[in-house]
Design an enzyme around this catalytic site. Structure first.
Site, PDB file in Angstrom:
ATOM      1  N   MET A  98       3.779  -7.311   0.368  1.00  0.00           N
ATOM      2  CA  MET A  98       2.834  -6.275  -0.021  1.00  0.00           C
ATOM      3  C   MET A  98       1.790  -6.076   1.080  1.00  0.00           C
ATOM      4  O   MET A  98       1.233  -7.052   1.606  1.00  0.00           O
ATOM      5  CB  MET A  98       2.133  -6.647  -1.335  1.00  0.00           C
ATOM      6  CG  MET A  98       1.109  -5.621  -1.795  1.00  0.00           C
ATOM      7  SD  MET A  98       0.432  -5.972  -3.431  1.00  0.00           S
ATOM      8  CE  MET A  98       1.805  -5.432  -4.468  1.00  0.00           C
TER       9      MET A  98
ATOM     10  N   HIS B 167      -4.390  -4.903   0.488  1.00  0.00           N
ATOM     11  CA  HIS B 167      -5.356  -3.894   0.027  1.00  0.00           C
ATOM     12  C   HIS B 167      -6.034  -4.423  -1.233  1.00  0.00           C
ATOM     13  O   HIS B 167      -5.627  -5.418  -1.829  1.00  0.00           O
ATOM     14  CB  HIS B 167      -4.661  -2.555  -0.266  1.00  0.00           C
ATOM     15  CG  HIS B 167      -3.664  -2.633  -1.384  1.00  0.00           C
ATOM     16  ND1 HIS B 167      -3.985  -2.403  -2.704  1.00  0.00           N
ATOM     17  CD2 HIS B 167      -2.341  -2.940  -1.388  1.00  0.00           C
ATOM     18  CE1 HIS B 167      -2.912  -2.544  -3.459  1.00  0.00           C
ATOM     19  NE2 HIS B 167      -1.900  -2.880  -2.690  1.00  0.00           N
TER      20      HIS B 167
ATOM     21  N   TRP C 233      -3.779   2.296 -13.559  1.00  0.00           N
ATOM     22  CA  TRP C 233      -2.841   1.298 -13.051  1.00  0.00           C
ATOM     23  C   TRP C 233      -2.140   0.567 -14.193  1.00  0.00           C
ATOM     24  O   TRP C 233      -2.770   0.140 -15.158  1.00  0.00           O
ATOM     25  CB  TRP C 233      -3.594   0.291 -12.188  1.00  0.00           C
ATOM     26  CG  TRP C 233      -2.689  -0.693 -11.503  1.00  0.00           C
ATOM     27  CD1 TRP C 233      -2.119  -0.574 -10.285  1.00  0.00           C
ATOM     28  CD2 TRP C 233      -2.274  -1.957 -12.025  1.00  0.00           C
ATOM     29  NE1 TRP C 233      -1.343  -1.679 -10.000  1.00  0.00           N
ATOM     30  CE2 TRP C 233      -1.423  -2.549 -11.057  1.00  0.00           C
ATOM     31  CE3 TRP C 233      -2.507  -2.638 -13.220  1.00  0.00           C
ATOM     32  CZ2 TRP C 233      -0.835  -3.781 -11.242  1.00  0.00           C
ATOM     33  CZ3 TRP C 233      -1.909  -3.879 -13.409  1.00  0.00           C
ATOM     34  CH2 TRP C 233      -1.089  -4.441 -12.420  1.00  0.00           C
TER      35      TRP C 233
ATOM     36  N   ASP D 285       3.139   0.390  -1.061  1.00  0.00           N
ATOM     37  CA  ASP D 285       2.610  -0.818  -0.414  1.00  0.00           C
ATOM     38  C   ASP D 285       3.609  -1.968  -0.346  1.00  0.00           C
ATOM     39  O   ASP D 285       3.232  -3.094  -0.029  1.00  0.00           O
ATOM     40  CB  ASP D 285       1.343  -1.293  -1.139  1.00  0.00           C
ATOM     41  CG  ASP D 285       1.575  -1.523  -2.628  1.00  0.00           C
ATOM     42  OD1 ASP D 285       2.707  -1.307  -3.089  1.00  0.00           O
ATOM     43  OD2 ASP D 285       0.624  -1.894  -3.324  1.00  0.00           O
TER      44      ASP D 285
ATOM     45  N   ASP E 277       7.120   2.085  -4.488  1.00  0.00           N
ATOM     46  CA  ASP E 277       5.680   1.963  -4.288  1.00  0.00           C
ATOM     47  C   ASP E 277       5.356   1.983  -2.805  1.00  0.00           C
ATOM     48  O   ASP E 277       6.137   1.505  -1.966  1.00  0.00           O
ATOM     49  CB  ASP E 277       5.160   0.662  -4.915  1.00  0.00           C
ATOM     50  CG  ASP E 277       4.889   0.817  -6.407  1.00  0.00           C
ATOM     51  OD1 ASP E 277       5.101   1.923  -6.936  1.00  0.00           O
ATOM     52  OD2 ASP E 277       4.464  -0.173  -7.038  1.00  0.00           O
TER      53      ASP E 277
ATOM     54  N   GLU F  32       3.362   1.406 -16.997  1.00  0.00           N
ATOM     55  CA  GLU F  32       4.418   2.423 -17.022  1.00  0.00           C
ATOM     56  C   GLU F  32       5.770   1.821 -16.638  1.00  0.00           C
ATOM     57  O   GLU F  32       6.813   2.271 -17.119  1.00  0.00           O
ATOM     58  CB  GLU F  32       4.067   3.604 -16.102  1.00  0.00           C
ATOM     59  CG  GLU F  32       4.208   3.360 -14.615  1.00  0.00           C
ATOM     60  CD  GLU F  32       3.072   2.515 -14.050  1.00  0.00           C
ATOM     61  OE1 GLU F  32       3.263   1.921 -12.968  1.00  0.00           O
ATOM     62  OE2 GLU F  32       1.996   2.469 -14.677  1.00  0.00           O
ATOM     63  N   ASP F  33       5.779   0.777 -15.790  1.00  0.00           N
ATOM     64  CA  ASP F  33       7.046   0.137 -15.430  1.00  0.00           C
ATOM     65  C   ASP F  33       7.576  -0.733 -16.567  1.00  0.00           C
ATOM     66  O   ASP F  33       8.789  -0.849 -16.752  1.00  0.00           O
ATOM     67  CB  ASP F  33       6.898  -0.676 -14.140  1.00  0.00           C
ATOM     68  CG  ASP F  33       5.644  -1.532 -14.130  1.00  0.00           C
ATOM     69  OD1 ASP F  33       5.028  -1.677 -15.203  1.00  0.00           O
ATOM     70  OD2 ASP F  33       5.286  -2.054 -13.065  1.00  0.00           O
TER      71      ASP F  33
ATOM     72  N   ARG G  75      -6.713  -4.692  -4.910  1.00  0.00           N
ATOM     73  CA  ARG G  75      -5.848  -4.448  -6.051  1.00  0.00           C
ATOM     74  C   ARG G  75      -6.642  -3.870  -7.214  1.00  0.00           C
ATOM     75  O   ARG G  75      -7.820  -4.170  -7.419  1.00  0.00           O
ATOM     76  CB  ARG G  75      -5.141  -5.737  -6.459  1.00  0.00           C
ATOM     77  CG  ARG G  75      -4.299  -6.310  -5.331  1.00  0.00           C
ATOM     78  CD  ARG G  75      -3.519  -7.506  -5.774  1.00  0.00           C
ATOM     79  NE  ARG G  75      -2.552  -7.141  -6.793  1.00  0.00           N
ATOM     80  CZ  ARG G  75      -1.908  -8.033  -7.518  1.00  0.00           C
ATOM     81  NH1 ARG G  75      -2.140  -9.328  -7.338  1.00  0.00           N
ATOM     82  NH2 ARG G  75      -1.040  -7.660  -8.443  1.00  0.00           N
TER      83      ARG G  75
END
Length: 373
Positions: free
Chosen positions: A312, A315, A282, A221, A219, A285-286, A317
């Site tokens: 992280m 930003h 978002w 971030d 990822d 998928e993980d 979310r």
């Protein structure tokens, strides 16, 4: 001893000049007594088992002390040897012209690293790493790396975060003496974001460029805090994130989490058919990926709480949006329970996309794809 006494007497009586016989008699008697003591000790040791055992134990303890001292010296010399490993490798390459294997573990790793989240420009970033080949490719110059790794980073309108990540991650990859190349996969501007499809595309595009045995899906971030966190696929499926600091200094341990940064060996990722292509927006998928790994019985490991800490980049979310939460719940309760049932037909073999643009930039290979699902 009697022969020695007779010889001394003969010498004394043959001398013509006057001799102090009392003095020489004392010397002879002293020598005789010493010889008797030595003879007694020898025979008493041989004939006395308990005394013999005590002497053997003393010898054994002495040998053990010598072994411990030798081990300490070897340990010190080994540490010095590790510090001198890279110069020795350079000399070997210079003399033989053949690269030896890189040391494992690399002697350049220190553990915790300093974080730098300050924005950086493209020009500053390129000046920081002039030794990277076009497309973000690097390999050790003085040794043959044991790991060829493709780093795959999905991106969507996060160029500033990408520069911060590269500025922090590239030095760690170099210290781990990896033969690596960085791929930044971006979706065509009009497409709805699909992280799983993007990572599948990144895997396939990387294999079209070169032959890799290890793939790290990263990822944009998340910044690693320890250079000993393995970016070289130590097992079939490895989760590099053990805890995340969201910017407030508190680390949240991710015991069931399998996202953020994961590594797969090539055969393992092909065996689970990659990511699902059905999760838009978002999340989830993980979790689907974790179900696939467990279903196929692959070995799944996680970095320790010491090496697996990440920070992280601050930003907004995605779950702060109401409709995003609604879509997440739909995926969680409808798509996720059917993850293993559609695994054979949903993944790498169904990732339909078109490569719109492929650019070899200074620090990474930039690939823009358009979904045709």
């Amino acid at each position: 001893m009697g022969n020695l006494f007779s010889s001394i007497c003969v010498v004394l009586f043959r001398r013509r000049r006057r001799v102090n016989y009392a003095k020489w008699l004392k010397v002879v008697l002293t020598v005789q007594m010493i010889s008797l003591v030595i003879t007694y000790m020898y025979f008493s040791t041989v004939n006395n088992p308990s005394l013999s055992r005590e002497l053997d134990e003393m010898n054994l303890q002495l040998s053990e002390l010598k072994s411990v001292e030798l081990a300490k010296r070897n340990k010190v010399s080994e540490g010095l040897q590790r510090n001198r490993t890279l110069p020795q490798i350079r000399r070997k390459v210079a003399h033989n012209g053949v690269k030896p294997e890189c040391p494992s573990p690399p002697p350049t790793l220190v553990g915790a690293v300093e974080l730098n989240v300050k924005p950086i420009s493209d020009l500053e970033l390129s000046k920081s790493f002039p030794d990277l080949s076009p497309g973000g490719k690097w390999r050790p110059r003085h040794c043959q790396s044991n790991h060829r790794v493709a780093i795959i980073i999905p991106n969507r309108d996060r160029d500033e975060h990408l520069r911060i990540l590269l500025n922090h991650l590239v030095p760690i990859l170099k210290k781990q003496l990896l033969d690596f190349r960085i791929y930044v996969i971006e979706q065509y501007v009009s497409d709805q974001f699909n992280r799983g499809m993007l990572l599948n595309a990144g895997f396939l595009e990387a294999l079209r460029s070169d032959e890799y045995e290890c793939f790290v899906f990263h990822d944009i971030d998340l910044l690693p805090e320890n250079d000993q966190n393995p970016y070289w696929c130590p097992t079939m499926a490895h989760h590099l994130v053990s805890s995340i600091n969201y910017g407030d200094g508190n680390y949240i341990y991710m015991s069931q989490y399998f996202g953020g940064v994961t590594s797969f060996r090539k055969k393992a990722f092909q065996k689970i058919n990659g990511f699902s292509n059905n999760y838009y927006g978002w999340g989830c998928e993980d979790d689907d990926l974790s179900y696939r790994v467990d279903f196929m019985g692959l070995e799944k490991t996680r970095s320790s709480k010491i090496t697996g800490n990440y920070t992280m980049i601050n930003h907004d979310r995605a779950l702060s949006n109401f409709w995003t939460r609604v879509k997440y719940l739909y995926k969680w309760f409808y798509l996720l329970p059917k993850a293993t049932g559609r695994m054979k037909s949903d993944g790498l073999n169904s990732a339909k996309y078109r490569t719109v643009k492929r650019t070899l930039k200074e620090l990474y290979t930039h690939v823009i794809v358009k979904s045709e699902l």
